[in-house]
Design a protein around this motif. Structure first.
Motif, PDB file in Angstrom:
ATOM      1  N   LEU A 272       0.599  -0.784   0.052  1.00 37.12           N
ATOM      2  CA  LEU A 272       0.234  -0.187  -0.017  1.00 37.12           C
ATOM      3  C   LEU A 272       0.974   1.210  -0.158  1.00 37.12           C
ATOM      4  CD1 LEU A 272      -3.207   1.181   0.165  1.00 37.12           C
ATOM      5  CD2 LEU A 272      -2.945   1.148   2.916  1.00 37.12           C
ATOM      6  N   VAL A 273       0.419   2.192  -0.721  1.00 39.94           N
ATOM      7  CA  VAL A 273       1.495   3.916  -1.674  1.00 39.94           C
ATOM      8  C   VAL A 273       0.747   3.958  -0.414  1.00 39.94           C
ATOM      9  CG1 VAL A 273       2.643   4.689  -2.861  1.00 39.94           C
ATOM     10  CG2 VAL A 273       2.717   2.760  -2.897  1.00 39.94           C
ATOM     11  N   GLY A 274       1.416   4.788   0.529  1.00 39.19           N
ATOM     12  CA  GLY A 274       0.212   6.020   1.506  1.00 39.19           C
ATOM     13  C   GLY A 274      -0.778   5.321   2.359  1.00 39.19           C
ATOM     14  N   GLU A 275      -1.505   6.144   2.364  1.00 46.66           N
ATOM     15  CA  GLU A 275      -3.065   5.977   3.411  1.00 46.66           C
ATOM     16  C   GLU A 275      -4.295   5.266   1.890  1.00 46.66           C
ATOM     17  OE1 GLU A 275      -3.098   8.501   5.668  1.00 46.66           O
ATOM     18  OE2 GLU A 275      -1.340   8.621   7.420  1.00 46.66           O
ATOM     19  N   LEU A 276      -5.436   5.264   2.150  1.00 43.29           N
ATOM     20  CA  LEU A 276      -6.815   4.776   1.736  1.00 43.29           C
ATOM     21  C   LEU A 276      -7.275   6.387   2.547  1.00 43.29           C
ATOM     22  CD1 LEU A 276      -7.745   1.579   2.912  1.00 43.29           C
ATOM     23  CD2 LEU A 276      -7.115   2.088   1.304  1.00 43.29           C
ATOM     24  N   LYS A 277      -7.986   6.957   1.009  1.00 48.98           N
ATOM     25  CA  LYS A 277      -7.826   8.461   1.350  1.00 48.98           C
ATOM     26  C   LYS A 277      -9.242   8.259   0.094  1.00 48.98           C
ATOM     27  CE  LYS A 277      -3.598  11.124   0.981  1.00 48.98           C
ATOM     28  NZ  LYS A 277      -2.802  11.975  -0.070  1.00 48.98           N
ATOM     29  N   GLY A 278     -10.904   9.461   1.677  1.00 56.09           N
ATOM     30  CA  GLY A 278     -11.842   9.913   1.292  1.00 56.09           C
ATOM     31  C   GLY A 278     -12.174  10.447   0.429  1.00 56.09           C
ATOM     32  N   ALA A 279     -13.020  10.296  -0.086  1.00 53.36           N
ATOM     33  CA  ALA A 279     -13.705  11.886  -1.065  1.00 53.36           C
ATOM     34  C   ALA A 279     -14.683  11.859  -0.921  1.00 53.36           C
ATOM     35  CB  ALA A 279     -12.467  12.528  -2.146  1.00 53.36           C
ATOM     36  N   PRO A 280     -15.442  13.338  -1.105  1.00 53.12           N
ATOM     37  CA  PRO A 280     -17.069  13.346  -1.650  1.00 53.12           C
ATOM     38  C   PRO A 280     -17.100  13.266  -2.988  1.00 53.12           C
ATOM     39  CG  PRO A 280     -15.812  15.475  -0.811  1.00 53.12           C
ATOM     40  CD  PRO A 280     -14.734  14.421  -0.746  1.00 53.12           C
ATOM     41  N   LEU A 281     -18.565  12.958  -2.967  1.00 50.64           N
ATOM     42  CA  LEU A 281     -19.099  13.553  -5.326  1.00 50.64           C
ATOM     43  C   LEU A 281     -19.967  14.513  -5.225  1.00 50.64           C
ATOM     44  CD1 LEU A 281     -18.475  10.102  -6.094  1.00 50.64           C
ATOM     45  CD2 LEU A 281     -16.847  11.376  -6.016  1.00 50.64           C
ATOM     46  N   ARG A 282     -19.835  15.290  -6.300  1.00 50.29           N
ATOM     47  CA  ARG A 282     -21.229  15.669  -6.110  1.00 50.29           C
ATOM     48  C   ARG A 282     -21.333  15.553  -7.360  1.00 50.29           C
ATOM     49  NH1 ARG A 282     -21.715  20.388  -2.577  1.00 50.29           N
ATOM     50  NH2 ARG A 282     -23.175  21.108  -3.915  1.00 50.29           N
ATOM     51  N   CYS A 283     -22.773  15.130  -7.606  1.00 43.08           N
ATOM     52  CA  CYS A 283     -23.254  14.135  -9.269  1.00 43.08           C
ATOM     53  C   CYS A 283     -24.260  14.957  -9.440  1.00 43.08           C
ATOM     54  CB  CYS A 283     -23.340  12.500  -8.534  1.00 43.08           C
ATOM     55  SG  CYS A 283     -21.489  11.557  -8.446  1.00 43.08           S
ATOM     56  N   THR A 284     -24.666  15.226 -10.858  1.00 42.35           N
ATOM     57  CA  THR A 284     -25.717  15.083 -11.424  1.00 42.35           C
ATOM     58  C   THR A 284     -26.152  15.763 -12.139  1.00 42.35           C
ATOM     59  OG1 THR A 284     -26.191  12.813 -11.048  1.00 42.35           O
ATOM     60  CG2 THR A 284     -28.347  13.894 -11.880  1.00 42.35           C
ATOM     61  N   LEU A 285     -25.682  16.966 -12.436  1.00 46.70           N
ATOM     62  CA  LEU A 285     -25.546  18.478 -12.219  1.00 46.70           C
ATOM     63  C   LEU A 285     -26.265  19.133 -11.119  1.00 46.70           C
ATOM     64  CD1 LEU A 285     -25.528  18.849 -16.315  1.00 46.70           C
ATOM     65  CD2 LEU A 285     -23.719  18.837 -14.739  1.00 46.70           C
ATOM     66  N   ASN A 286     -26.875  17.986 -10.004  1.00 40.10           N
ATOM     67  CA  ASN A 286     -27.491  19.283  -9.014  1.00 40.10           C
ATOM     68  C   ASN A 286     -26.580  19.496  -7.792  1.00 40.10           C
ATOM     69  OD1 ASN A 286     -30.140  18.595  -9.791  1.00 40.10           O
ATOM     70  ND2 ASN A 286     -29.619  16.357  -9.372  1.00 40.10           N
ATOM     71  N   GLY A 287     -27.135  20.249  -7.190  1.00 37.26           N
ATOM     72  CA  GLY A 287     -26.035  21.032  -5.746  1.00 37.26           C
ATOM     73  C   GLY A 287     -25.866  22.241  -5.589  1.00 37.26           C
ATOM     74  N   ALA A 288     -25.419  23.546  -7.240  1.00 42.26           N
ATOM     75  CA  ALA A 288     -25.607  24.167  -6.754  1.00 42.26           C
ATOM     76  C   ALA A 288     -26.382  24.850  -8.111  1.00 42.26           C
ATOM     77  CB  ALA A 288     -23.933  24.629  -7.441  1.00 42.26           C
ATOM     78  N   LYS A 289     -26.365  26.253  -7.691  1.00 38.51           N
ATOM     79  CA  LYS A 289     -26.462  26.879  -8.876  1.00 38.51           C
ATOM     80  C   LYS A 289     -25.597  27.440  -9.792  1.00 38.51           C
ATOM     81  CE  LYS A 289     -28.743  29.932  -5.590  1.00 38.51           C
ATOM     82  NZ  LYS A 289     -28.571  31.544  -4.704  1.00 38.51           N
ATOM     83  N   TRP A 290     -25.951  27.609 -10.976  1.00 34.45           N
ATOM     84  CA  TRP A 290     -24.354  27.365 -12.584  1.00 34.45           C
ATOM     85  C   TRP A 290     -23.961  28.619 -12.221  1.00 34.45           C
ATOM     86  CZ3 TRP A 290     -28.061  24.159 -16.295  1.00 34.45           C
ATOM     87  CH2 TRP A 290     -27.857  23.161 -15.978  1.00 34.45           C
ATOM     88  N   THR A 291     -24.409  29.621 -11.715  1.00 28.44           N
ATOM     89  CA  THR A 291     -24.096  31.251 -12.722  1.00 28.44           C
ATOM     90  C   THR A 291     -25.086  32.153 -11.458  1.00 28.44           C
ATOM     91  OG1 THR A 291     -26.389  31.644 -14.904  1.00 28.44           O
ATOM     92  CG2 THR A 291     -24.244  30.069 -15.251  1.00 28.44           C
TER      93      THR A 291
END
Length: 413
Positions: A272-291
């Protein structure tokens, strides 16, 4: 060369024409596209150039197409591990290999390459953190950024947020509609030269033990492998705040390794090189205003990752270029702000049905038996295998594979 001469007539009082916040695929694609057209572009990221990013590192056909448009595909492929198939493995051990134009390149190397390409085109990069937008008469006209202990103002005609899945910058800019992620992932790198040639495909594994997610092993360059698990429906949305479901990524990872023999062997014989790392995902073009006036949101900040598969590099590149094209198309218009925003939103809206179809296909993660059914039929049906390859190459509808109509067709193809 001064910014004024490089930009060919930058408006007085501006430090740059476009300030891009983020040096991942979306930000660097946007920066390269704009700088090649002669705009004065400044790009910032809170991390130094070439920072690591938790990701599966898979470059599927949409990424290949976007890299080709950027003039970078050949350079990327000289560094990447080419792969010819996605190996889909079901709960009962059935497997089907779906062909496609694929590769794996760790994000540390890919993002560094993309940033260099933006700088070679003329974009200026510095390590700095976005604090808040500058506003005047209801329009964003730049940003306050932090360099070490100092906070300075940068004035720009446009600010592009390409800040990834972490919502802090979106919130500061008034663009965040969902603070929790759409999904989460955990990955590690394992050095195991003895496994080279034994794991050759992008292996994606569905099983009750990793439900409601999936596991993967991707062969990377130089005898390394990217191994991880993902859950693309990890939080309940409660009025934009959300709450995490009962999801323990490390437990899912351990279950994946225990269940899938190649994963167990990889972890046993490899380092194992380094540590296991976690991360969030933002999907489906949802969750934020675009402009909003003077500001565009692109890449994973706008939700450019596919649900179901968790793939996001290609669409991050594509949305970054869409933002750049919208700015360029209307840079000289009297009503440039409204026209730019309209053009960019139209570009994202045109992509939205494809994201929605992947969201429908996400039911495979919740019901792994669907993967068994698809694999069983694909072994017997060249037409179905061609449709699965079409999903990978974005020429077929992924939602149709697991709709009621699609499931009924499995028995007659």
């Amino acid at each position: 060369m001064t910014a004024e001469t490089q930009g060919g007539g930058r408006a007085a009082g501006l430090d740059c024409e476009v300030l891009i916040v983020g040096a991942g695929p979306a930000g660097s694609a946007c920066a390269r596209w704009l700088a090649r057209a002669g705009l004065v572009v400044r790009q910032i990221d809170q991390h130094p150039a070439g920072r690591d990013k938790t990701c599966g590192d898979g470059l599927i056909p949409d990424a290949h197409k976007a890299l080709a448009r950027l003039g970078l595909l050949d350079e990327v492929m000289r560094l990447a591990q080419p792969v010819s198939h996605v190996g889909c493995i079901g709960p009962r051990g059935g497997r089907i290999d779906v062909p496609g134009s694929l590769a794996v390149l760790p994000r540390r190397e890919l993002d560094a390459l993309l940033l260099r390409a933006a700088q070679q085109a003329g974009a200026l990069f510095e390590q700095a953190r976005f604090e808040a937008p500058l506003e005047q008469d209801g329009r964003v006209v730049g940003a306050r950024i932090r360099r070490g202990e100092d906070v300075v103002e940068v004035r720009a005609r446009w600010v592009v947020l390409a800040t990834g899945a972490v919502p802090k910058a979106l919130t500061a800019a008034g663009m965040c509609e969902r603070h929790t992620p759409s999904g989460v992932a955990l990955r590690g790198y394992v050095k195991a030269p003895q496994m080279v040639g034994r794991i050759k495909a992008l292996e994606v594994v569905w099983d009750q033990s990793v439900r409601p997610g999936y596991g993967w092993i991707f062969p990377a360059p130089d005898g390394h492998f990217n191994i991880g698990v993902g859950v693309t429906d990890s939080h309940r949305d409660l009025g934009g705040k959300g709450r995490k479901k009962d999801v323990n990524l490390r437990a899912i990872f351990d279950a994946f390794v225990a269940k899938y023999a190649p994963a167990a062997e990889l972890m046993r014989v490899g380092e194992l090189v380094g540590e296991l790392k976690g991360a969030p995902l933002r999907c489906t073009l949802n969750g934020a205003k675009w402009t909003r006036p003077g500001l565009l949101v692109t890449g994973e900040a706008a939700g450019s990752t596919y649900s179901f598969t968790g793939e996001g590099i290609g669409k991050a590149l594509e949305t970054g270029m869409l933002a750049a094209e919208a700015i360029l198309a209307h840079r000289h218009d009297d009503e440039g702000d409204a026209a730019t925003r309209s053009a960019y939103e139209a570009g994202l809206t045109a992509l939205k049905p494809k994201f929605d179809l992947y969201e429908r296909a996400n039911r495979v993660n919740a019901h792994p038996w669907l993967a068994d059914l698809l694999i069983w039929r694909a072994k017997k049906s060249p037409r179905l295998l061609a449709r699965m390859s079409g999903v990978l190459n974005e020429t077929s509808n992924p939602g149709n594979l697991v709709s009621l109509k699609g499931i009924s067709r499995l028995f007659f193809d």
